[in-house]
Enzyme design. Structure first.
Site, mmCIF file in Angstrom:
data_model
loop_
_atom_site.group_PDB
_atom_site.id
_atom_site.type_symbol
_atom_site.label_atom_id
_atom_site.label_comp_id
_atom_site.label_asym_id
_atom_site.label_seq_id
_atom_site.Cartn_x
_atom_site.Cartn_y
_atom_site.Cartn_z
ATOM 1 N N LYS A 13 -12.994 -54.169 -38.747
ATOM 2 C CA LYS A 13 -12.483 -54.713 -37.481
ATOM 3 C C LYS A 13 -12.212 -56.203 -37.618
ATOM 4 C CE LYS A 13 -14.436 -51.833 -33.917
ATOM 5 N NZ LYS A 13 -15.446 -51.718 -32.879
ATOM 6 N N ASP A 72 -14.686 -52.036 -27.570
ATOM 7 C CA ASP A 72 -15.550 -50.868 -27.521
ATOM 8 C C ASP A 72 -14.638 -49.652 -27.442
ATOM 9 O OD1 ASP A 72 -18.207 -49.966 -27.622
ATOM 10 O OD2 ASP A 72 -18.059 -49.310 -25.556
ATOM 11 N N SER A 73 -14.986 -48.599 -28.186
ATOM 12 C CA SER A 73 -14.103 -47.440 -28.183
ATOM 13 C C SER A 73 -14.896 -46.151 -28.324
ATOM 14 C CB SER A 73 -13.083 -47.558 -29.319
ATOM 15 O OG SER A 73 -13.729 -47.656 -30.560
ATOM 16 N N LYS A 175 -0.887 -43.303 -37.491
ATOM 17 C CA LYS A 175 -1.967 -43.367 -36.500
ATOM 18 C C LYS A 175 -1.954 -44.730 -35.795
ATOM 19 C CE LYS A 175 -6.879 -43.660 -35.781
ATOM 20 N NZ LYS A 175 -8.238 -43.752 -36.284
ATOM 21 N N HIS A 180 -5.147 -45.545 -29.585
ATOM 22 C CA HIS A 180 -5.778 -46.277 -28.480
ATOM 23 C C HIS A 180 -5.993 -47.741 -28.858
ATOM 24 C CE1 HIS A 180 -8.478 -44.624 -31.380
ATOM 25 N NE2 HIS A 180 -9.569 -45.200 -30.880
HETATM 26 P P1 IMP Z 1 -16.946 -48.623 -31.919
HETATM 27 O O1 IMP Z 1 -15.884 -49.106 -31.002
HETATM 28 O O2 IMP Z 1 -16.786 -49.202 -33.291
HETATM 29 O O3 IMP Z 1 -18.308 -48.746 -31.371
HETATM 30 O O4 IMP Z 1 -16.646 -47.079 -32.115
HETATM 31 C C1 IMP Z 1 -17.417 -46.098 -31.502
HETATM 32 C C2 IMP Z 1 -17.231 -44.756 -32.130
HETATM 33 O O5 IMP Z 1 -16.126 -44.099 -31.509
HETATM 34 C C3 IMP Z 1 -16.910 -44.729 -33.591
HETATM 35 O O6 IMP Z 1 -18.067 -44.840 -34.377
HETATM 36 C C4 IMP Z 1 -16.276 -43.338 -33.712
HETATM 37 O O7 IMP Z 1 -17.249 -42.328 -33.694
HETATM 38 C C5 IMP Z 1 -15.500 -43.242 -32.428
HETATM 39 N N1 IMP Z 1 -14.133 -43.763 -32.637
HETATM 40 C C6 IMP Z 1 -13.593 -44.878 -32.114
HETATM 41 N N2 IMP Z 1 -12.323 -45.032 -32.519
HETATM 42 C C7 IMP Z 1 -12.063 -43.977 -33.315
HETATM 43 C C8 IMP Z 1 -10.894 -43.583 -34.036
HETATM 44 O O8 IMP Z 1 -9.850 -44.254 -34.069
HETATM 45 N N3 IMP Z 1 -11.020 -42.437 -34.734
HETATM 46 C C9 IMP Z 1 -12.136 -41.667 -34.746
HETATM 47 N N4 IMP Z 1 -13.239 -42.008 -34.112
HETATM 48 C C10 IMP Z 1 -13.209 -43.148 -33.393
#
Ligand code: IMP
Length: 269
Positions: A13, A72-73, A175, A180
Site C-alpha cells: 500500500k 480501510d477495505s 483488476k 474498489h
Molecule cells: P485492509 O484494507 O488492508 O485492512 O484489507 C482488509 C481485508 O479485506 C484484506 O485483508 C482482504 O481480506 C480483504 N480485501 C480488501 N481488498 C481486497 C481485494 O482487492 N481483494 C481481495 N481481498 C481484499
C-alpha cells in the site's frame, strides 16, 4: 516538498500511494518512521469502513501534526448481511486461511450464489480541518469453487458485474482499472488535483501576480493622494474633505486601473 503520512504498515500500500502521489509534489511517509513507540497500535474499533479509515487517519494526524491518509477495505456478501465486511482479514485469520474462509462462506450460503461487493474508503485528515473520506465500491457476485491464481484475499471467489472472470483471473491492470481501491483512489487523486490548483492560485496571488502588484501600487498612490488632499485642504479650508473631492483629485492625478476590491484589501494586508 509537502509531507503526507500514510497510516499503514503495509509495504504494498505504501509503495502504491507513493507512486500515485508523486505528481502532486507530495512525499508519502509511513507512520512507523515518525512514531517509534513499538507498543503503539491503532485499534480498529469503528463500525463502518469510513469510521475505521477516519480513526486511523485522525489518530496519526493528531500524533504527528501532519496531513495523514488511511484506507480501510473489505469484502461484503449481501446474503450474509455484508459479512465478512470489516472483519475480512480477521475472519480469514481466525478460520485458518483464505481457503477455509471460502469454504465457510460457501456453507453459510448453502452453496448458493450471492451478490457481493468490495468496498474501500480512504480518509484524509488535516489539523483543524474536517476529515474527508473517498469511497469506492465494486459490485459483483460470489462464485464457488474459487477461480484464478492472481491477486489476494477474496479475489478468487468474486466476479465483478459485466465480467466473466474473477478478480483472481484478471491481470493486475484489469483488476486495478475497475476495483474498489481504484475508484476510491481516483476520487482522492481528483481532490488532490483540486487542492494543488487552489494552492498554486493562492501562491501566485500572494507572491507575484500582476494583479497583486498593481493593487499594491494603487493603494500606495491612493494613500498618497489622500494625504496630499488633506494637507492641501487643511492649508486653505479646514473642513473635512468630502468623497467628491477625493474622487476628483484621484481621477485627475492618475488613471487608476480597475482592480477588484478583494485584491486591494488583500494588498493592504
Ligand atoms: P485492509 O484494507 O488492508 O485492512 O484489507 C482488509 C481485508 O479485506 C484484506 O485483508 C482482504 O481480506 C480483504 N480485501 C480488501 N481488498 C481486497 C481485494 O482487492 N481483494 C481481495 N481481498 C481484499
Amino acid at each position: 516538498m509537502q509531507k503526507f503520512v500514510i497510516a499503514s504498515a503495509n509495504e504494498n500500500k505504501i509503495k502504491e500511494f507513493q507512486e500515485m502521489l508523486k505528481p502532486f509534489s507530495v512525499r508519502v511517509v509511513p507512520y512507523k518512521t515518525l512514531i517509534k513507540d513499538e507498543n503503539f497500535e491503532i485499534e480498529e474499533t469503528g463500525k463502518t469502513f469510513e469510521e475505521n479509515a477516519k480513526l486511523k487517519a485522525e489518530t496519526i494526524c493528531e500524533k504527528t501534526g501532519l496531513p495523514t491518509f488511511a484506507d480501510d477495505s473489505g469484502f461484503c456478501v449481501k446474503s450474509l448481511n455484508d459479512f465478512p465486511g470489516l472483519y475480512s482479514a480477521r475472519f480469514a485469520n481466525e478460520v485458518g486461511g483464505y481457503d477455509k474462509a471460502f469454504e465457510e462462506i460457501k456453507n453459510r450460503l448453502n452453496g448458493k450464489c450471492s451478490e457481493a461487493q468490495f468496498v474501500c474508503v480512504i480518509a484524509f485528515a488535516r489539523k483543524g480541518e474536517k476529515t474527508l473520506t473517498f469511497k469506492g465500491i465494486c459490485n459483483g457476485f460470489t462464485v464457488f469453487p474459487p477461480r484464478g491464481e492472481n491477486g489476494f484475499g477474496y479475489d478468487s471467489i468474486f466476479v465483478p458485474n459485466s465480467y466473466g472472470l474473477t478478480f483472481a483471473e484478471m491481470t493486475d491492470e484489469e483488476k486495478n482499472s475497475i476495483s474498489h481501491r481504484f475508484v476510491a483512489t481516483s476520487k482522492f487523486l481528483k481532490f488532490m488535483e483540486e487542492l494543488k490548483k487552489e494552492q498554486e492560485s493562492k501562491k501566485s496571488v500572494k507572491e507575484d501576480s500582476p494583479v497583486k502588484k498593481v493593487a499594491k501600487r494603487v493603494v500606495k498612490e491612493k494613500v498618497q493622494v489622500v494625504e496630499d488632499v488633506i494637507i492641501a485642504k487643511s492649508d486653505t479650508q479646514p473642513e473635512i474633505v468630502s468623497d467628491d473631492v477625493f474622487q476628483v483629485e484621484v481621477d485627475e492625478k492618475f488613471d487608476a486601473p480597475e482592480v477588484p476590491f478583494s485584491s486591494v484589501d488583500d494588498a493592504k494586508n
